[in-house]
Design a protein around this motif. Structure first.
Motif, short mmCIF file in Angstrom:
data_model
loop_
_atom_site.label_atom_id
_atom_site.label_comp_id
_atom_site.label_asym_id
_atom_site.label_seq_id
_atom_site.Cartn_x
_atom_site.Cartn_y
_atom_site.Cartn_z
N LEU A 14 0.84 -1.17 -0.01
CA LEU A 14 0.00 -0.07 -0.13
C LEU A 14 0.75 1.08 -0.03
N THR A 15 0.50 2.23 -0.77
CA THR A 15 0.97 3.44 -0.83
C THR A 15 -0.05 4.50 -0.62
N PRO A 16 0.25 5.73 0.10
CA PRO A 16 -0.70 6.95 0.19
C PRO A 16 -1.30 7.32 -1.24
N MET A 17 -2.46 7.47 -1.14
CA MET A 17 -3.26 8.02 -2.44
C MET A 17 -2.49 9.49 -2.88
N SER A 18 -2.32 9.68 -3.96
CA SER A 18 -2.08 11.04 -4.37
C SER A 18 -2.81 11.72 -5.61
N LEU A 19 -2.79 12.78 -5.74
CA LEU A 19 -3.54 13.45 -6.91
C LEU A 19 -3.48 12.47 -8.28
N GLY A 77 -6.13 -1.39 -6.78
CA GLY A 77 -7.33 -1.01 -6.02
C GLY A 77 -6.88 0.08 -5.15
N SER A 78 -7.98 0.08 -4.00
CA SER A 78 -7.59 1.21 -2.97
C SER A 78 -8.34 0.94 -1.61
N THR A 79 -7.58 1.46 -0.61
CA THR A 79 -8.32 1.07 0.98
C THR A 79 -8.51 2.53 1.26
N TYR A 80 -9.49 2.57 2.38
CA TYR A 80 -9.42 3.97 2.86
C TYR A 80 -9.92 3.87 4.48
N GLY A 104 -9.58 -12.00 -5.71
CA GLY A 104 -9.19 -13.32 -5.30
C GLY A 104 -7.88 -13.46 -4.78
N GLY A 105 -7.55 -14.75 -4.37
CA GLY A 105 -6.09 -15.06 -4.17
C GLY A 105 -5.61 -14.56 -2.72
N GLY A 106 -6.62 -13.77 -2.10
CA GLY A 106 -6.03 -13.27 -0.63
C GLY A 106 -5.47 -11.73 -0.85
N ARG A 107 -5.56 -11.19 -1.97
CA ARG A 107 -5.40 -9.68 -1.86
C ARG A 107 -6.24 -8.87 -1.04
N GLY A 108 -7.72 -9.14 -1.17
CA GLY A 108 -8.41 -8.43 -0.29
C GLY A 108 -8.13 -8.69 0.98
N THR A 109 -7.88 -9.76 1.50
CA THR A 109 -7.52 -10.32 2.94
C THR A 109 -6.30 -9.20 3.27
N GLU A 110 -5.43 -9.29 2.44
CA GLU A 110 -3.92 -8.43 2.68
C GLU A 110 -4.36 -7.13 2.93
N MET A 111 -5.20 -6.49 1.98
CA MET A 111 -5.78 -5.07 2.05
C MET A 111 -6.33 -4.66 3.42
N ALA A 112 -7.17 -5.62 3.85
CA ALA A 112 -8.05 -5.37 5.17
C ALA A 112 -7.13 -5.53 6.25
N LEU A 114 -3.71 -5.14 6.38
CA LEU A 114 -2.72 -4.15 6.42
C LEU A 114 -3.53 -2.96 6.81
N THR A 115 -4.40 -2.52 6.37
CA THR A 115 -5.05 -1.08 6.64
C THR A 115 -5.47 -0.81 7.91
#
Length: 177
Positions: A14-19, A77-80, A104-112, A114-115
């Protein structure tokens, strides 16, 4: 938030969202793949997203990240974290995977994971919560695998496309600080 921040997982980072991320976010958010899973159905605009980033993200009112696939080094994608309540030490989590081939494949789990861990460990939050439509079991599973627990099912809690929708509320807590 430090623009150079990078939060690493096994499959994503994850990286901070920018313009510079506004166009990608709007493309993802307006896709049928993503829109069908969101409470708000109105299309987003690049101008509106730039305003959001400028007035909410860059001011710290909202914390928003871009999720990258590590293997391919592409934005997926993005998390917030929104509704940040410093008094009651809680905030609301949300996410989207905009590039369908990376779902799928666990990326959504990692997003949840890590965020929410970022909120609990670096923002002094006690609770991170999310709301997910009950007819979106993949997102519910991703959040549960990321450490969230179901707190309840609220029957006909939101009206989406003129229909009542059941909504799961999930929470993740930091019990010891």
């Amino acid at each position: 938030m430090d623009a150079s921040l990078k939060i690493e997982g096994e499959k994503i980072f994850l990286t901070p969202m920018s313009l510079e991320d506004a166009e990608d976010f709007v493309r993802w958010r307006n896709s049928d793949f993503v829109m069908q899973r969101f409470f708000i159905k109105e299309p987003f605009t690049v101008e509106g997203q730039i305003k959001w980033i400028t007035n909410k993200v860059l001011t710290g009112e909202v914390v928003q990240f871009v999720a990258w696939d590590k293997a391919d080094n592409v934005k997926i994608g993005s998390t917030y974290l929104i509704n940040i309540d410093k008094t009651n030490k809680k905030c609301e989590y949300g996410m989207l995977i905009g590039e369908e081939k990376y779902a799928g494949g666990g990326r959504g789990t990692e997003m949840a994971r890590l965020t929410s861990d970022y909120a609990l460990q670096h923002m002094d939050m006690h609770k991170v919560y999310c709301r997910i439509m009950a007819d979106n079991p993949a997102s519910v599973r991703a959040c549960e695998k990321g450490g969230f627990e179901k707190e309840g099912l609220f029957k006909a809690d939101e009206w989406v496309d003129g229909q009542p929708k059941d909504v799961y509320f999930l929470g993740k807590f930091e019990y010891e600080k």
